[in-house]
Design a protein around this motif. Structure first.
Motif, PDB file in Angstrom:
ATOM      1  N   SER D 179      39.935   8.007  -2.270  1.00  0.00           N
ATOM      2  CA  SER D 179      40.742   7.004  -2.981  1.00  0.00           C
ATOM      3  C   SER D 179      39.847   5.936  -3.584  1.00  0.00           C
ATOM      4  N   GLY D 180      38.827   5.542  -2.841  1.00  0.00           N
ATOM      5  CA  GLY D 180      37.901   4.547  -3.357  1.00  0.00           C
ATOM      6  C   GLY D 180      37.226   5.039  -4.625  1.00  0.00           C
ATOM      7  N   PHE D 181      36.706   6.254  -4.565  1.00  0.00           N
ATOM      8  CA  PHE D 181      35.977   6.781  -5.724  1.00  0.00           C
ATOM      9  C   PHE D 181      36.874   6.950  -6.939  1.00  0.00           C
ATOM     10  N   ARG D 182      38.145   7.241  -6.694  1.00  0.00           N
ATOM     11  CA  ARG D 182      39.062   7.384  -7.819  1.00  0.00           C
ATOM     12  C   ARG D 182      39.175   6.108  -8.642  1.00  0.00           C
ATOM     13  N   LEU D 183      38.809   4.997  -8.046  1.00  0.00           N
ATOM     14  CA  LEU D 183      38.905   3.730  -8.784  1.00  0.00           C
ATOM     15  C   LEU D 183      37.774   3.592  -9.804  1.00  0.00           C
ATOM     16  N   LEU D 184      36.730   4.393  -9.638  1.00  0.00           N
ATOM     17  CA  LEU D 184      35.537   4.193 -10.468  1.00  0.00           C
ATOM     18  C   LEU D 184      35.606   4.957 -11.775  1.00  0.00           C
ATOM     19  N   ASN D 185      35.043   4.375 -12.820  1.00  0.00           N
ATOM     20  CA  ASN D 185      34.905   5.058 -14.106  1.00  0.00           C
ATOM     21  C   ASN D 185      33.475   5.551 -14.238  1.00  0.00           C
ATOM     22  N   LEU D 186      33.266   6.795 -13.875  1.00  0.00           N
ATOM     23  CA  LEU D 186      31.903   7.316 -13.908  1.00  0.00           C
ATOM     24  C   LEU D 186      31.594   7.917 -15.263  1.00  0.00           C
ATOM     25  N   LYS D 187      30.350   7.819 -15.666  1.00  0.00           N
ATOM     26  CA  LYS D 187      29.925   8.498 -16.896  1.00  0.00           C
ATOM     27  C   LYS D 187      29.660   9.965 -16.584  1.00  0.00           C
TER      28      LYS D 187
ATOM     29  N   ALA F  17      38.856  -2.465  -1.183  1.00  0.00           N
ATOM     30  CA  ALA F  17      38.421  -3.745  -1.756  1.00  0.00           C
ATOM     31  C   ALA F  17      36.975  -3.651  -2.233  1.00  0.00           C
ATOM     32  N   ALA F  18      36.124  -3.010  -1.413  1.00  0.00           N
ATOM     33  CA  ALA F  18      34.721  -2.857  -1.809  1.00  0.00           C
ATOM     34  C   ALA F  18      34.614  -2.033  -3.087  1.00  0.00           C
ATOM     35  N   PHE F  19      35.385  -0.956  -3.150  1.00  0.00           N
ATOM     36  CA  PHE F  19      35.292  -0.105  -4.329  1.00  0.00           C
ATOM     37  C   PHE F  19      35.829  -0.795  -5.576  1.00  0.00           C
ATOM     38  N   LYS F  20      36.764  -1.716  -5.393  1.00  0.00           N
ATOM     39  CA  LYS F  20      37.221  -2.469  -6.567  1.00  0.00           C
ATOM     40  C   LYS F  20      36.076  -3.305  -7.123  1.00  0.00           C
ATOM     41  N   VAL F  21      35.257  -3.834  -6.211  1.00  0.00           N
ATOM     42  CA  VAL F  21      34.073  -4.576  -6.660  1.00  0.00           C
ATOM     43  C   VAL F  21      33.108  -3.634  -7.385  1.00  0.00           C
ATOM     44  N   PHE F  22      32.912  -2.450  -6.799  1.00  0.00           N
ATOM     45  CA  PHE F  22      32.007  -1.473  -7.431  1.00  0.00           C
ATOM     46  C   PHE F  22      32.498  -1.134  -8.834  1.00  0.00           C
ATOM     47  N   GLN F  23      33.826  -0.925  -8.941  1.00  0.00           N
ATOM     48  CA  GLN F  23      34.400  -0.579 -10.247  1.00  0.00           C
ATOM     49  C   GLN F  23      34.005  -1.621 -11.290  1.00  0.00           C
ATOM     50  N   GLN F  24      34.185  -2.869 -10.920  1.00  0.00           N
ATOM     51  CA  GLN F  24      33.869  -3.934 -11.869  1.00  0.00           C
ATOM     52  C   GLN F  24      32.390  -3.945 -12.222  1.00  0.00           C
ATOM     53  N   GLU F  25      31.580  -3.783 -11.191  1.00  0.00           N
ATOM     54  CA  GLU F  25      30.134  -3.809 -11.407  1.00  0.00           C
ATOM     55  C   GLU F  25      29.716  -2.696 -12.360  1.00  0.00           C
ATOM     56  N   LYS F  29      28.343  -2.979 -16.313  1.00  0.00           N
ATOM     57  CA  LYS F  29      27.058  -2.404 -16.698  1.00  0.00           C
ATOM     58  C   LYS F  29      27.210  -1.459 -17.892  1.00  0.00           C
ATOM     59  N   HIS F  30      28.197  -0.583 -17.812  1.00  0.00           N
ATOM     60  CA  HIS F  30      28.407   0.368 -18.910  1.00  0.00           C
ATOM     61  C   HIS F  30      28.759  -0.354 -20.211  1.00  0.00           C
ATOM     62  N   ASP F  31      29.584  -1.384 -20.100  1.00  0.00           N
ATOM     63  CA  ASP F  31      29.958  -2.124 -21.307  1.00  0.00           C
ATOM     64  C   ASP F  31      28.728  -2.762 -21.941  1.00  0.00           C
ATOM     65  N   LYS F  32      27.903  -3.332 -21.107  1.00  0.00           N
ATOM     66  CA  LYS F  32      26.680  -3.940 -21.619  1.00  0.00           C
ATOM     67  C   LYS F  32      25.802  -2.878 -22.290  1.00  0.00           C
ATOM     68  N   TYR F  33      25.694  -1.757 -21.638  1.00  0.00           N
ATOM     69  CA  TYR F  33      24.895  -0.663 -22.186  1.00  0.00           C
ATOM     70  C   TYR F  33      25.402  -0.289 -23.583  1.00  0.00           C
ATOM     71  N   GLU F  34      26.689  -0.173 -23.709  1.00  0.00           N
ATOM     72  CA  GLU F  34      27.272   0.199 -25.004  1.00  0.00           C
ATOM     73  C   GLU F  34      26.970  -0.850 -26.072  1.00  0.00           C
ATOM     74  N   ARG F  35      27.106  -2.114 -25.710  1.00  0.00           N
ATOM     75  CA  ARG F  35      26.809  -3.160 -26.686  1.00  0.00           C
ATOM     76  C   ARG F  35      25.350  -3.093 -27.129  1.00  0.00           C
ATOM     77  N   GLN F  95      16.237  -1.670 -16.870  1.00  0.00           N
ATOM     78  CA  GLN F  95      17.484  -1.016 -16.469  1.00  0.00           C
ATOM     79  C   GLN F  95      18.251  -0.533 -17.693  1.00  0.00           C
ATOM     80  N   PHE F  96      18.100  -1.238 -18.820  1.00  0.00           N
ATOM     81  CA  PHE F  96      18.863  -0.881 -20.017  1.00  0.00           C
ATOM     82  C   PHE F  96      17.953  -0.399 -21.136  1.00  0.00           C
TER      83      PHE F  96
END
Ligand SMILES: [Mn+2]
Ligand SMILES: [Mn+2]
Lengths: 227, 268, 227, 227, 227, 268, 227, 227
Positions: D179-187, F17-25, F29-35, F95-96
Motif C-alpha cells: 500500500s505504501g509503494f502504491r502511493l509513489l510515482n515511479l519512473k 505516513a512515511a510513504f506520503k513523505v517519500f511520494q512528495q520527495e 525531485k522528478h519535477d525539478k528534473y523535468e524543468r 544529482q541532476f
C-alpha cells in the motif's frame, strides 16, 4: 632481410596458427558429440521410470567418459602445452559442459560435490596448470552451477516420480553450495551471472520442500534427510 | 589576409531577401517543434502518474473515488493535448508527429486503463478522440482549420492516430498484467481470470495484425507475449491451488480469513 | 555490343529479377495473412472454453490449409524451380510459421509429431529438394520448435481449463522431441538458439506435471499417460 | 593559459578523479565482503533449524554492522563531501544491499519496517543530504524491496520449519508495504522494475496463507501471530 | 465494439495504409526513372563538347519536366491531400533530386537561382502547403545544395573545355548562395550535413578561380562573363 | 470476489505516513528534473543559433558587429543557465547532472567559439565559470548555498564540470573545421593556417589525455581526428597551389581579382 | 518411423551439408590466394616504372587466370549444380574480386569494358545460369565498380609517370560507364552503395584532366583521346 | 575436504588471480602514460616548425623508450611467464601503440621498416614466444599499420612545411609495405580491417605525389626517391 622476406616469414607463422585452430576445432566438435551422448544418458533420470536405475545410467556415463579422456588426450597433442590460454576460447564451452556432466554423475552416485581433482580424473586433464592441459577454475565453477540448475529440475521430477525424500536432500546440498559460492568474490563476468541464477534454483527447491511439508509428505524422510 | 567582398551586406539582393524568409520559416517551425516536445513530456509524466494512481483500485474499497481522482488528472492531461491541438491549428499533424507521439501514446495507455477498470472493455479510438474536442474563445480573428460555431468561439479537435492508439494499447497490456498479479496478491479470485481473458483477446488481436502494423508495434509483441504468459501462469496457479479444496468450501475459508484479518487491522 | 546496349540488356535482366521478387512478395504476403488466420483459429484452444471443441477447430484449420496449398501452388509459378535458394529468404519465415501451424494441428488431432512428409502434404510442397519447391529441413525443425513452446503454454492453460491429463501427455511428447534434437549437431545459428529455448519448455511442463502430481490430480490419468 | 597548459590542468583533474574512484572502489569492495558475511549469517534463518535462534543471529549481524560503520566512515574520507552524487554509482549497489540487510535484521527483531533514520543509524550515514554522506531515498526503497522478496522466501520456509503463524504476519506486513509503494510515482527505472517484483512477493505469500487457511493451519497460531 | 471488432477495424485501416504506400512507391519509382533521364541529358554539359549546346539540352530537359508534371499529378491522386507529411519520406528523396534538376536547368539558362515558386511551377506542385501537394522548404534547400556541388564540378570542367569565364561567374553565384545559407539556423540533420558540403564546393571553385587568376586566364573573358 | 481489507485507508499508519513523505520527495525531485531538461533544451537551441551566427564572420566585413550580436544571444543563454543555478540552489549538482549536461556542453561550444574568434585562444574553464555568476534579489528568506552579500541580494554561481568543458571543446573543433573550410572558400590565406595550428594543439591535447578521460570524450576523438585531417588537407592545398607562383606576385594577383569582383558586384 | 529414427536421418542430412560447406570454404581460400597474386602483378602498373611494360604484366596475369580456371573447376565439383544460391555467400566475395581483376586486365590490354561473357571465359564459369556455375550479374557489376575506382587511381599515377594522355582516355571511359549505370534501376543494396562511389571516381578523374588542361599538358594528346 | 574448505581454497586462488590482474592493470596504465608522452613528442613533427628538428625529437623519444623498457621489465614480474596469453588482453592495446611509436621513430631516423626484432629491442620484450614476454606477431603488424596511417598524414604536412621530397620517399616505402601485407592471408579479424585502411593511405600519398609532379615540384628529388 628484405620486407618481402620478412612478410613471407610472417605468413608462415600465421598459417601454422590457423592450422592449429582448425585441428582444435575438429577435436572439440567430436568432444561436443560425446558430451551430448552423455547428456542423453543422464537426462533419462528425470523420467518417472528413470529413478529406478540411476546406478546403471551412471555406469553407462562413466564408460562414455573414457571416450572423453581419449578425445582430450588427442586434443592435448594439437598445440604447444604452454599456449593453453591462447586457444582457451575454443574448448572453454565444452569443458564446462563436461564438468557439469561429471559433477552430475558424481552427485547421482554419492550425493556429494565433485572436487576439481575428481573432475580432472574423470576427464583426463591435469590438476596443476603448470603440468599442462588443465581445467580452469572458472570453468570448473561454471560446470558446478549448470549442475545446480539441473538439480532443481531433479527435485521437481523426483516428486512426480514419488520420491519425496530426495528434494530435502537436494535442498541441503544446494544450500551448502550456495554458502560456498558466497565465499567467493566474483567479478562482474559470465560466472557471476550464472551464480545469480543459483538463487532461483535454491528458491525453487525450497518451494518443492514447502509443498511436501505442508502436505505432510516430507516428514517420514526428514530424519534421513537431516544427515 | 585577402578577404573577399561580402554579399550578405548587399541587402538589396533578392536571394538574400528570400533566405531571410526561409530563416523565419525554419525558426518558426523549430520553435513550434520544441514547444510540442515539452508538452509531450508533460503529458507523459501526468499520464504515468494517473496510471500509478489507478493501480490503487486493487487495494482500496472505494474504487469510484480513485476513478474520479484519475479522471480529474486525465482532464488536466487533456488540457495539455488541447494545447497541442492549438499548436497544430492549420498545420499538418504528421509534420510534427514525432514531437508528441510518445506523450499521446502514454495518454492512450492511461485513458484505456481507466476505461478498462470502469467498463471492463477496450476503449475505442473513437471514444478517445471524442474526448479530445476543445472549445476556444478567439481573441483575434478566426484562423484556418478551426470550425467557427459563433463569433468569438470555435471548436478544436485532436485526432489520435491509429498507430499511437495501437502502441498505447500495447503498453496497456503491461499495466493489465501488473493489475492481475496485484489482484491475486489481494486474494481476488475473479479479476485475474477476467484480465486473462481480456489480455488474451488483445494478444490474439495483435497476432491477427501481425507484422502488417508499424514496426514499433512488432517490437512490443514480445513484451505482450510475456505479459500474457505471466497472467496465464497466475490463473493456472489459482486453479491448481483451488483444486485442493471442494468449491463449496471456499466461501467458508475466505470468510473466516477475512474475519481473521479484521482483528489484525490495528497492528501496523 | 556498345556499353549502352550492354547496360540496357543488363537492366532488362535486373527488371525481370525485381519483378520476380515483387511477385513473390505479394504471394508471400497473402500466405502470411492466411497463416495468421489459421493462428487465430488455433489460438482459441487456449481459452477456457476452447478445450471442448478442439476437433472442430482442427477441421477449420485444415480447410484454411487448402487455401495455403493454392497459394503455395501460385508461389511456385513465380520463379524458376532451380532458383529456390536464390529467393529463399522471402518465404523462409512464413514456411516456418506454416510448419508450426501444421505441426500444431497434427498434434491436437493425434498427439503425435508431424513428419516432414506430412507437412509437405499439408502445405502442398515437394518432399525432395530435387523435385522443386520443397520444405527446407532447417525450416521444418524451426517450425517444430515453435510448436514446442506453444505446447508448454497449452499445458498451463489446459490445467486452468480443468483438463489434468493433458500436461502429462505433453510432457512425454516434449521429452521425446528433446531427445530427438539432442541427436543433431547444430551449428551456432538461429536454429541452435531456438533449440536452447526448448529446455525451458521442457522444464515448464515438468513443473506443471509436478503441481498436478503433488496434489494427486495426475494420478487417475497416469496409467494412460505412461504408455 | 596556453592550450597545452589547459590540457595539463585538465589531465591533472582527471588523474585526481581516477585516484578518488580507485580509492572508493577499494573501500566498496571491502564493504561488499562484509555485506556478504552479514548475508551468510542471516541466510541461515531459512534453514529448518534456523528459526530457533533468530535473536542470536540478529545480534551477530548487529556486530558486523559495526564493521560496516567503520568502513563507511572510511569511505566518507575518500571524496569531497558535497560531491556525493558524482560518485554515487560506485556505492549505490552496496548501500542497497546493506539497507536490505539492516531492514531484514530489524524485521526479524521486531517485525516492523525499518525507517530511513534507523537505517542511517545502523549504517552510520547521515540523515540529511546537506549533512554529508547520506542514504539516497531510492536506494533506501530498493533495499526495502529486496527485503520484501526475502520475506516471501521466509514465509515459504517458515511453513517447512513448522511455524504456521509467521506467514500470516508476513502477509500483513508486506501488504501494508505494498500500500505504501502504491502511493509513489515511479519512473520507468530499476526501482520501478523492482517494485513490479513486489507484486509477485505479495502473491507468493498470499498463496502460502491460502494453503495454510484451507488446511486450517493458520488458526491455531493466530494468537501467537498477533504479537 | 468488441476487442475483435476493434482489431478488425484497425487491421482494415492498416491494410488501406499499406495499399496507399504501395501505390505511392510505384509512382515514385517512375518519377525516379524520369529524374535519371533528365540527369543523363544534363550530365552531358560536363563533356568538353557539351558546352556548346547547353540551350538545346535545357530544352530537352524542359520537355522531360512535362512528364514529371504528369507523374506528380498522378502521385497527388494516391493519398488524402492533407496528409502530405504522413507519406513524406516516400517522395522526399526524389523531390530533392527533381528540385536539383530544375535549379540546374534554370541556372544553365539564366545563371540565376531558381525560386521556390519557379520550382513548383516546373514540377507542377503547389506553392502553399494549405493548397495541397507542395515542396517542403527543406527539400527545396537540399535540392539547391545538390546543384551547388554540381556547379563546382561544372567550374572544373568548363576550364577543361576552355571556357575560362564561367568559373568566375559560378564563384560569384555560389558565394551569394553561401551567404544566404549562413542566415539559416539548421538543426543537426541531413540538411546541415549537406550545407557543410557547400563549404567544400565554395572552396573548390575558389581554387579554380585562383588557378585562372595566377595564369591571367580570367581576365580576357571578363567582358563575356559579365553578361 | 473476495477483496482484502485495505491498509492505505488506515491513515493513522506510520508506514503510510512515511510513504506520503517519500511520494512528495520523489515528485519534487522528478519535477525539478523535468524543468532542468526543458532549460537544457532551450540552452542547446540558442547556443546552436549563436554558433550559426558566428560562422558569418568569415563573410562579413564587420566582425565586431557579429561578435556583439552573438554576445547578446549568449547573455540570454546565460540567463537560462542562471535559472538552472536557481534550481540547483542547495542541491547536489551531480544529482541532476544528466538533465542539463547536453545544454551546458553546447553552451561551452558556443562561448569558446566566440572566444576563439575574438582572442584566437582557447577559453579556460575559469573564464567560462567567471561569467556564470548571477545576482539575485531575494523576495523570501535567504536559502542555503547562496552567499549573502547584503540583505535582499545574493550571488548564485554555476560551475561547468571539467567533463562538460572537455566535451564542449571537443565539439568546438568541428566548428573550427567548418570555419577553416569557409575561410579558404573566401580567399582568406592566413586563417586556415592559424586554425590548423590551433586545432592541432587541441588534438595533441586530447591525445595527451587519451583514454584517461571520460568515455564520451574517447568517442569524440575520431571525429576530432577527421576534422584535423580536413584542416590539414586544406592547408596543404593552399600550399601546393600557392607554390606555382612566386610569393611576391600573390598580392598583385589578389588585388586585381578584388577589383574584378568589385565590378561584378551589381550582378545577382 | 520413430522420432529417434527421424532425427537420425535428419542428422545425416545436416552433416552432409556441413561437409559441403567445409569443402567449399577450402577451395575458396585457395582462390583468394590466387586472386591476391594476380593483384600483386597488376598493382605494379601504378609504379612510375610500371607503365612501360603493362603488356607483359597482363600476360603474367592471364597465366594466373589459368590457375583460377582450374580452381573454379574444382569448386564446381563440391556441390550439386542447382544449389548455386544455397552456397552463394561463400564465393560471392572472391568472384567479385576476380571479376575486377579480369576487367582490369582487359582494360589495360584494350581500354575497353569487359563483357560478362568475356569474364566467364577468363574465369571458366558458365555464361547461362541454367548451365551451372555462372557469374551472378550483380557480382559482375560489383567487380566493374571496383575497377572504376582502380582506374581513378591509375589516372593519378599516370600523370606522375608522365603519361598525360591516359587520364583523358580514362575520363571518357569512366563517363561512358557512368551513363551505363544510370540506365540501371538499382535497389538499396550493397551494389547501389558501391555505385554511389562511382561519382567520386568520375569527379577525381575530371580534376586530373582539369589539372592537365589548365597547364596545357593535355592538348597534344587530345586528338588521340577523342577517338 | 568440506565444501566450505574447498571454496575457501578456491577463493584464495581467485584472489591471487585478481591481484595479478590488478597489478598488471596498474603497470599497463603507467605504460600507457609513457606511450602518450612519446606520442606527444613525435606528433610535433607535424607542425610546420617540427620538420627541422626531427632528429632531436627522435632522441627524446628514444630516452622515453628507456622508461618503457623499465616499465615492461616491471610488467614481466607481475605474472608467471607461461601465462602470457591468459592476460594478453590487458597489454595488447598498449603494445600495439608502442610498436607504432617504435616503428615511427625508426622510420623518422632511417626511413626503413622496423623489424620485429628491433621493436623487441626497443621495448625490451623477448623475441621468441618461448623465452617469455614477447611481442605477438599480430600486435606487431597492427602497430605497423597504425604507422602507415601516420605517414600519410606526414606526407601531407611535409608539403605544407615546404619539404617536397619526403612524400615521394614515403610513397615508395608504403607501396613496399602494401606488397608485404598482400603476402599475408589474414582472417576476418581486426587486423584485416586495419589492413583495409592501408589502401586509403596508399591512395592519399599517391595523390600528394601527383600534386607535386604536375607542378614540377617533385622532379629535383625524383632521382633520389627512385633508389
Ligand atoms: Mn506503462
Ligand atoms: Mn557543433
Amino acid at each position: 632481410m628484405s620486407v618481402t622476406e620478412m612478410f613471407s616469414y610472417i605468413q608462415g607463422f600465421l598459417s601454422a596458427d590457423q592450422d592449429i585452430r582448425e585441428d582444435i576445432r575438429k577435436v572439440v566438435q567430436v568432444l561436443e558429440q560425446t558430451a551430448r551422448e552423455i547428456l542423453t544418458v543422464l537426462q533419462s533420470v528425470h523420467q518417472p521410470t528413470g529413478f529406478k536405475d540411476i546406478p546403471s545410467k551412471c555406469l553407462k556415463a562413466r564408460e562414455l567418459f573414457c571416450t572423453v579422456q581419449a578425445q582430450i588426450a588427442d586434443l592435448k597433442t594439437k598445440f604447444p602445452v604452454e599456449q593453453y590460454y591462447r586457444f582457451h576460447e575454443h574448448w572453454r564451452f565444452v569443458l564446462q559442459r563436461l564438468t557439469f556432466l561429471a559433477a552430475f554423475v558424481v552427485y547421482l552416485e554419492s550425493e556429494s560435490l565433485v572436487t576439481r581433482e575428481e573432475v580432472t580424473n574423470i576427464l583426463g586433464t591435469e590438476v596443476d596448470r603448470e603440468k599442462g592441459f588443465h581445467l580452469d577454475i572458472e570453468d570448473y565453477l561454471a560446470g558446478i552451477l549448470i549442475m545446480a540448475s539441473e538439480l532443481s529440475r531433479l527435485a521437481v521430477n523426483s516428486v512426480t516420480a514419488g520420491d519425496y525424500g530426495r528434494p530435502l536432500r537436494i535442498s541441503n546440498f544446494i544450500n551448502e553450495l550456495d554458502s560456498g559460492f558466497r565465499l567467493l568474490n566474483l567479478k562482474n563476468d559470465p560466472l557471476r551471472k550464472r551464480y545469480d541464477g543459483l538463487k532461483y534454483d535454491v528458491k525453487k527447491i525450497e518451494e518443492v520442500v514447502y509443498d511436501l511439508s505442508i502436505r505432510g509428505l516430507a516428514k517420514e524422510q526428514e530424519a534421513e534427510g537431516d544427515k | 589576409s585577402v578577404q573577399k567582398t561580402d554579399y550578405s551586406i548587399n541587402t538589396s539582393s533578392l536571394l538574400i531577401a528570400a533566405f531571410k524568409v526561409f530563416q523565419q520559416e525554419l525558426d518558426t517551425k523549430h520553435d513550434k517543434y520544441e514547444r510540442l516536445v515539452k508538452l509531450s513530456r508533460d503529458i507523459t509524466i501526468e499520464s504515468k502518474r494517473t496510471i500509478f494512481l489507478l493501480h490503487r483500485v486493487t487495494s482500496v474499497p472505494n474504487v469510484e473515488e480513485v476513478l474520479n481522482e484519475a479522471d480529474v488528472k486525465l482532464d488536466a492531461v487533456r488540457q495539455k493535448v488541447g494545447q497541442i491541438a492549438e499548436e497544430l491549428r492549420g498545420e499538418d499533424l504528421y509534420q510534427f508527429h514525432k514531437a508528441f507521439t510518445s506523450g499521446v501514446q502514454e495518454y492512450v495507455e492511461a485513458v484505456s486503463f481507466h476505461h478498462f477498470i470502469k467498463h471492463r472493455t477496450l476503449i475505442s479510438l473513437e471514444e478517445i478522440n471524442a474526448r479530445l474536442v476543445f472549445m476556444r474563445h478567439e481573441k483575434m480573428d478566426t484562423k484556418v482549420g478551426a470550425e467557427v460555431l459563433w463569433p468569438g468561439t470555435c471548436v478544436l479537435t485532436f485526432q489520435v492516430t491509429h498507430t499511437d492508439y495501437l502502441l498505447g494499447v500495447a503498453d496497456l497490456t503491461g499495466e493489465l498484467m501488473r493489475m492481475c498479479i496485484s489482484s491475486v496478491g489481494n486474494g481476488d479470485m475473479d479479476t485475474p481470470f477476467e484480465l486473462s481473458n481480456f489480455l488474451r483477446e488483445i494478444h490474439d488481436g495483435f497476432s491477427y495484425i501481425g507484422n502488417t502494423g508499424p514496426y514499433e508495434v512488432s517490437k512490443k509483441l514480445h513484451t505482450l507475449r510475456q505479459s500474457l504468459s505471466k497472467v496465464e501462469d497466475a490463473c493456472y496457479t489459482l486453479k491448481v491451488r483451488g483444486s485442493e479444496i471442494p468449491k463449496h468450501m471456499l466461501a467458508d475459508v475466505f470468510s473466516s480469513r477475512t474475519a481473521l484479518m479484521d482483528q489484525d487491522e490495528g497492528v501496523p
